[in-house]
Design a protein around this motif. Structure first.
Motif, short mmCIF file in Angstrom:
data_model
loop_
_atom_site.label_atom_id
_atom_site.label_comp_id
_atom_site.label_asym_id
_atom_site.label_seq_id
_atom_site.Cartn_x
_atom_site.Cartn_y
_atom_site.Cartn_z
N ALA A 144 12.46 -92.78 -26.49
CA ALA A 144 13.45 -92.31 -25.01
C ALA A 144 14.95 -91.39 -25.08
O ALA A 144 15.14 -91.23 -25.67
CB ALA A 144 13.70 -93.77 -23.99
N LEU A 145 14.72 -90.63 -23.93
CA LEU A 145 15.98 -90.17 -23.94
C LEU A 145 16.75 -90.24 -22.46
O LEU A 145 16.34 -90.70 -21.31
CB LEU A 145 15.85 -88.40 -23.82
CG LEU A 145 14.71 -87.76 -23.72
CD1 LEU A 145 15.98 -87.78 -22.36
CD2 LEU A 145 14.46 -86.73 -24.15
N ILE A 146 17.79 -90.26 -22.80
CA ILE A 146 19.02 -90.23 -21.62
C ILE A 146 19.11 -88.79 -21.29
O ILE A 146 19.63 -88.26 -22.30
CB ILE A 146 20.73 -91.01 -21.92
CG1 ILE A 146 20.19 -92.69 -22.14
CG2 ILE A 146 20.89 -91.19 -21.27
CD1 ILE A 146 21.19 -93.04 -23.11
N GLU A 147 19.15 -88.73 -20.38
CA GLU A 147 19.76 -87.33 -19.30
C GLU A 147 20.79 -87.24 -18.44
O GLU A 147 21.26 -88.28 -18.03
CB GLU A 147 18.11 -86.56 -18.93
CG GLU A 147 17.16 -86.61 -19.33
CD GLU A 147 16.11 -86.20 -18.60
OE1 GLU A 147 15.46 -85.52 -18.66
OE2 GLU A 147 15.94 -87.19 -17.52
N VAL A 148 21.49 -86.29 -18.99
CA VAL A 148 23.09 -86.17 -17.62
C VAL A 148 23.20 -84.92 -17.14
O VAL A 148 22.71 -83.76 -17.11
CB VAL A 148 24.62 -86.28 -19.13
CG1 VAL A 148 25.24 -85.73 -17.79
CG2 VAL A 148 24.67 -87.11 -20.20
N VAL A 149 22.53 -85.60 -15.66
CA VAL A 149 22.28 -84.53 -14.57
C VAL A 149 23.32 -84.45 -13.21
O VAL A 149 23.91 -85.32 -12.99
CB VAL A 149 20.64 -85.32 -14.27
CG1 VAL A 149 20.64 -83.59 -12.90
CG2 VAL A 149 19.76 -84.90 -14.83
N ALA A 150 24.00 -83.12 -13.03
CA ALA A 150 24.78 -82.60 -12.18
C ALA A 150 24.08 -83.16 -10.67
O ALA A 150 23.25 -82.82 -10.62
CB ALA A 150 25.10 -80.85 -11.84
N SER A 151 25.07 -84.52 -9.91
CA SER A 151 25.16 -85.11 -8.49
C SER A 151 24.69 -83.76 -7.78
O SER A 151 25.74 -82.97 -7.49
CB SER A 151 26.06 -85.60 -7.98
OG SER A 151 26.11 -86.06 -7.23
N ALA A 152 23.42 -84.10 -7.09
CA ALA A 152 23.08 -83.12 -5.39
C ALA A 152 23.49 -83.38 -4.81
O ALA A 152 23.98 -82.79 -3.98
CB ALA A 152 21.88 -83.35 -5.72
N GLU A 153 24.18 -84.86 -4.91
CA GLU A 153 25.46 -85.37 -3.62
C GLU A 153 26.93 -84.67 -2.95
O GLU A 153 27.49 -85.19 -2.52
CB GLU A 153 24.69 -86.86 -3.86
CG GLU A 153 23.48 -87.10 -2.95
CD GLU A 153 23.18 -88.08 -2.81
OE1 GLU A 153 24.27 -88.80 -2.84
OE2 GLU A 153 21.92 -88.51 -2.84
N LYS A 154 27.21 -85.30 -4.50
CA LYS A 154 28.60 -85.21 -5.11
C LYS A 154 28.86 -84.02 -5.78
O LYS A 154 29.30 -84.35 -7.21
CB LYS A 154 28.96 -85.96 -5.55
CG LYS A 154 28.74 -87.64 -4.68
CD LYS A 154 29.48 -88.99 -4.75
CE LYS A 154 29.30 -89.65 -3.46
NZ LYS A 154 29.63 -91.05 -4.48
N GLU A 155 29.64 -82.75 -5.77
CA GLU A 155 30.02 -82.09 -6.70
C GLU A 155 31.40 -82.02 -7.12
O GLU A 155 32.25 -82.87 -7.48
CB GLU A 155 31.00 -80.81 -5.27
CG GLU A 155 30.89 -79.52 -6.80
CD GLU A 155 31.70 -78.54 -5.40
OE1 GLU A 155 32.66 -77.63 -5.84
OE2 GLU A 155 31.04 -78.47 -4.23
N GLY A 156 30.98 -82.05 -8.47
CA GLY A 156 31.21 -82.37 -10.01
C GLY A 156 31.31 -83.41 -10.43
O GLY A 156 32.07 -84.18 -11.62
#
Length: 125
Positions: free
Chosen positions: A45-57
């Motif tokens: 498996a892997l854990i992905e860090v993704v920029a939030s589409a709802e909350k900037e930053g």
């Protein structure tokens, strides 16, 4: 910063900071989190860090199963890809991990201390 904490009989043993965009989990010694367990796939498996589409930053964390033989579970539910939430329990093979995101703790709620009928013993609900 978020981390996953390996649990052994409910006790925290090893902490893994999620400090890069992708964290690989598997039996392969080259994995970011290498698990010596025959039930764990080489690339599990892997854990992905993704920029939030709802909350900037802000960022969101996702677990993705890599078509592993024995699947990946969040809170005992089989998942293929799912967003991780603070205190989720991740299971890979026979290994349990707790996802901890210090930025998502609910600081508005304060626990109440209760006195037990044992002298000097207190507890929270």
């Amino acid at each position: 910063m978020a981390e996953i904490v390996q649990l052994n009989e409910g006790m925290a043993t090893t902490r893994f900071l999620i400090n890069k965009p992708v964290l690989k989990i598997g039996r392969d010694p080259a994995s970011d989190i290498s698990i010596d367990d025959a039930l764990v796939s080489k690339e599990h498996a892997l854990i992905e860090v993704v920029a939030s589409a709802e909350k900037e930053g802000e960022v969101e964390y996702y677990i993705k199963d890599l078509d592993s033989t024995n699947n990946t579970y969040i809170n005992e539910q089989k998942v293929t890809r799912q967003q991780l939430k603070n205190n989720d329990v991740l299971r890979v093979g026979l290994n349990n991990f707790k996802f901890v995101d210090d930025n998502k703790e609910d600081f508005d709620k304060t626990k109440t201390l209760h006195k037990s009928w044992f002298p000097g013993i207190f507890y929270t609900k």
